[in-house]
Design an enzyme around this catalytic site. Sequence first.
Site, mmCIF file in Angstrom:
data_model
loop_
_atom_site.group_PDB
_atom_site.id
_atom_site.type_symbol
_atom_site.label_atom_id
_atom_site.label_comp_id
_atom_site.label_asym_id
_atom_site.label_seq_id
_atom_site.Cartn_x
_atom_site.Cartn_y
_atom_site.Cartn_z
ATOM 1 N N SER A 4 0.807 -1.224 0.000
ATOM 2 C CA SER A 4 0.000 0.000 0.000
ATOM 3 C C SER A 4 0.838 1.272 0.000
ATOM 4 C CB SER A 4 -0.934 0.007 1.209
ATOM 5 O OG SER A 4 -0.204 -0.152 2.413
ATOM 6 N N HIS B 30 -0.373 4.741 7.345
ATOM 7 C CA HIS B 30 0.125 5.230 6.057
ATOM 8 C C HIS B 30 0.511 6.715 6.123
ATOM 9 C CE1 HIS B 30 -2.445 1.734 4.985
ATOM 10 N NE2 HIS B 30 -1.424 1.477 4.178
ATOM 11 N N ASP C 174 -3.579 7.873 8.092
ATOM 12 C CA ASP C 174 -4.342 7.043 9.008
ATOM 13 C C ASP C 174 -3.350 6.444 10.002
ATOM 14 O OD1 ASP C 174 -3.047 5.039 7.603
ATOM 15 O OD2 ASP C 174 -4.848 4.257 6.647
#
Length: 660
Positions: A34, A344, A341
Site C-alpha cells: 500500500s 500510512h 491514518d
Amino acid sequence: MKKALFLVSATAALFVNLMTNAYAYNNVYVFGDSLSDGGNNGRFTTDGKNAELYDEYIARNLTDKKLARSKDGGTNYAYGGATANGSGNPIWDYVAPPTQKQLDNYLQSHSGRADPNGLYIHWVGGNDVAIALQDLAKGDKEAAQRRINDSSASAASQINQLIKAGAGLIILPNIPDIGTTPKIMEAVLTSALKKTQLPDDKIAQILKQAHEAINKYPTPNKEIRNKILQGVFKKIAEGASPQDPEEAKEIYRQLLDAYDNTSKIASQFSNEYNQNEENQLIHGNILFADINHLLREVIENPTIYGIANTLGYACPQGIRADECSSSKPDFDKNQPYLFSDNFHPTPYAHKVIGQYIVSIYNAPLQVMALNHINRTPTITALSSLDGHLQQLRNDHQAKGKVGVFGGYTGNHNNTLTLGSDYQLTNNLLLGATISRYKDEQNATPNFNYAATGHVITAYTLWNYYGNGWLNGDVHYSRTNYDNLSRSIQLGQATRRESGSTMGSQWGWRITAGWDIPITRYLTTSPIIQYTWDKGDIDGYRETGNNSTSMHFADQNYHSKVGSVGWRVDTKLGRFNPYASILLNHQFDDERYTLRSAINATKTSFVQQGEKQNRDHVQYTVGVNANLTNDFRAFAAVSHEKNDNEPNHDYYFNLGFNVNF
C-alpha cells in the site's frame, strides 16, 4: 564565500547538463504494497486521487513520465495489502498479489528479461511484520519468527531475480519501524479493552477519544511524544476504574508495559526483516534507501521538516487512508501530520520520502562534477604559462639569460604562478613553474566545495628556421578538497552532508606554429596542439551518521585533445596586441562513472554521466607590454565556448617577466 571565478563558472553548467540534459532511465517499475500502490487496490494517502505518492515523485523527477497502475497497462504493479510471498490466506493473496506474483507477472510479459534501461522500486515487508505480530499475539512465536525469516528471504530473492534478469537500477527502501506507528498503540488498546468484554462500539468510541486527545498536541520530539502517549493511557485507565485509584494505576501500568513490549517487538521484527533481506542480496546495482532511519530522524525532530505531530493522524479514527478526504468535516487540519491514518504516510510525508530517494540518486552525479573541477588548477596554471611563452616568442632572449616571471589567472586570486627559465642556446629555452590554486564556490545550489591545489610544470621553447616554433610542457597537480558539501532538501528541512578528499592530475602538451610575416608590424601563424592528461580523485566518506550520509568510490578520467587554430600578432613597439582562436577536439568518448551508497548499507549502485562534449572553441585576445629592455608584462582574456553549456568559461591573465 568568495565570488565564483569566471573560469569555473562552467562547472555548474556542466553539472546541470549532467543532471537535466537527458534521463538515464526510460521507465519506473514498482513492486510493493500500500505504500507504493498507485490505484490497483487503492491509493493509501489523504486525497489519494489527486495526491502524488513517493514513487510518482521519483518517476516524474527521474524519467519525466507519469507512473500508471498495472491494471491500466502501466508499470506500477504494487497492490495495497501485499506481502512478500503470501499471507497464508489464498483469497487475500488473490485480492492483493504478493510481490513475488507481481514480479512474475512482469517478467512473463517481458520474456523473462528486465528492462536494462528501467528503474525498479521494490518495497515490501510492512504487512509481513504485521502478520508476524498477529501470530505472536496468538502465542505462536515460531510462526512469527518464521514469517520474518521467510518473507525477508523471499524479498531478497526477488531483488536477486531482478538483478539476474538484467534490471538497470533497483531502488530498495527498507521497511520503516512498525513499532512507531499509531497502529501499534491502537492495537494495544483494542487488545486490552477486549479483555474487559466491552462491546465493539464502546471500544471504537474509546479509540476515537484517544485519537482526538493525541491530535490536540504537537509532538516536537520523542520525549514529548512519549509523554502524550502516557497521558492518553492514564486517562483511559482512570476512566476504566474511576472509583479505585490504585486499580487505575495498575491498568495504566499494564497498558504502558503492553505498549512498550509490543512496540519493542515490532521494532525488533522490522530491524530483523531489513537486516535479513540485505544480508541475502547478491552483488548488483542497488540503491538502498534507509527509510527506517529517516523515520526515526523525523520523529526525533519533526518541526524542522514541517511536521507537527508524529503520533496522531489526520484522517478520522477508523477511516483508511484510501477512503480519506481532507474535504470531510471530521478531517483534522489543525496541524501537519506524519500519518494519514494509523499506518500510512500523508502526501507531504510521501514527498519527503521521494526527495530523500532522489537525493541519493543525484548525489553521485553531483560528486561526479569533481572530474571537471579537478582539471581547473592545471588549466589556469597553463594559461599563465601560455601568456609568458607568447611574449617570449615575440621577444627572443639572448643566450645565457635567466628570466623570472609571475602570473595570475582567473579572478579574486584564483591561481598565482611563479616561474623561472634559462636561455640554453639562441633557439632553446628551458624553464619550470609552480602555481598555487585556491577556490571556494557553489558548483550548484546543492553541491559546493573548497579547494587548494598546487601545480608543477616543466617546459621548453624551441625556435627553428627563423619562423618556426615549438613548445612543450609536462605538468602535475595535486588538489586538496577540504569541504565537499551536499545540500539535501527534505520537506522544509535543508540538510548538509560534508566530506573531504584529494585529487591529482598529470599530463603533457606540445604546441607548434609557423610565423608568417604580413607586414613589418603584423605576423600571423597557424597553430597545432596535442594534449594528454590523466586524473584521479580519491574516494571519500561523508562524516555524518544520518540517513543521507554517503560514501563515494575513487574516480579517474583521461583526455586526449587535439587542437588546430590561428593567431595574429602585432609588433607596434611598446604595446603589442594579439589574438588567437583554437578549435579543440577530444578524441576519446569518455563518460564519467561513480559507485556510491549511503553509509548504512553494504550495497551500492553505479551512476553514469552524460557523454562529454567533444568539441569546443577557445578565443583569446591580449597585449604584450615592453616596459623596459628587461622588464615586460602581458594581459589577456580568454573565452571558451562549449555548445552543451549555457554558460561559458571566461578567464583572464596578468603577468610579468624580468630578465637577468
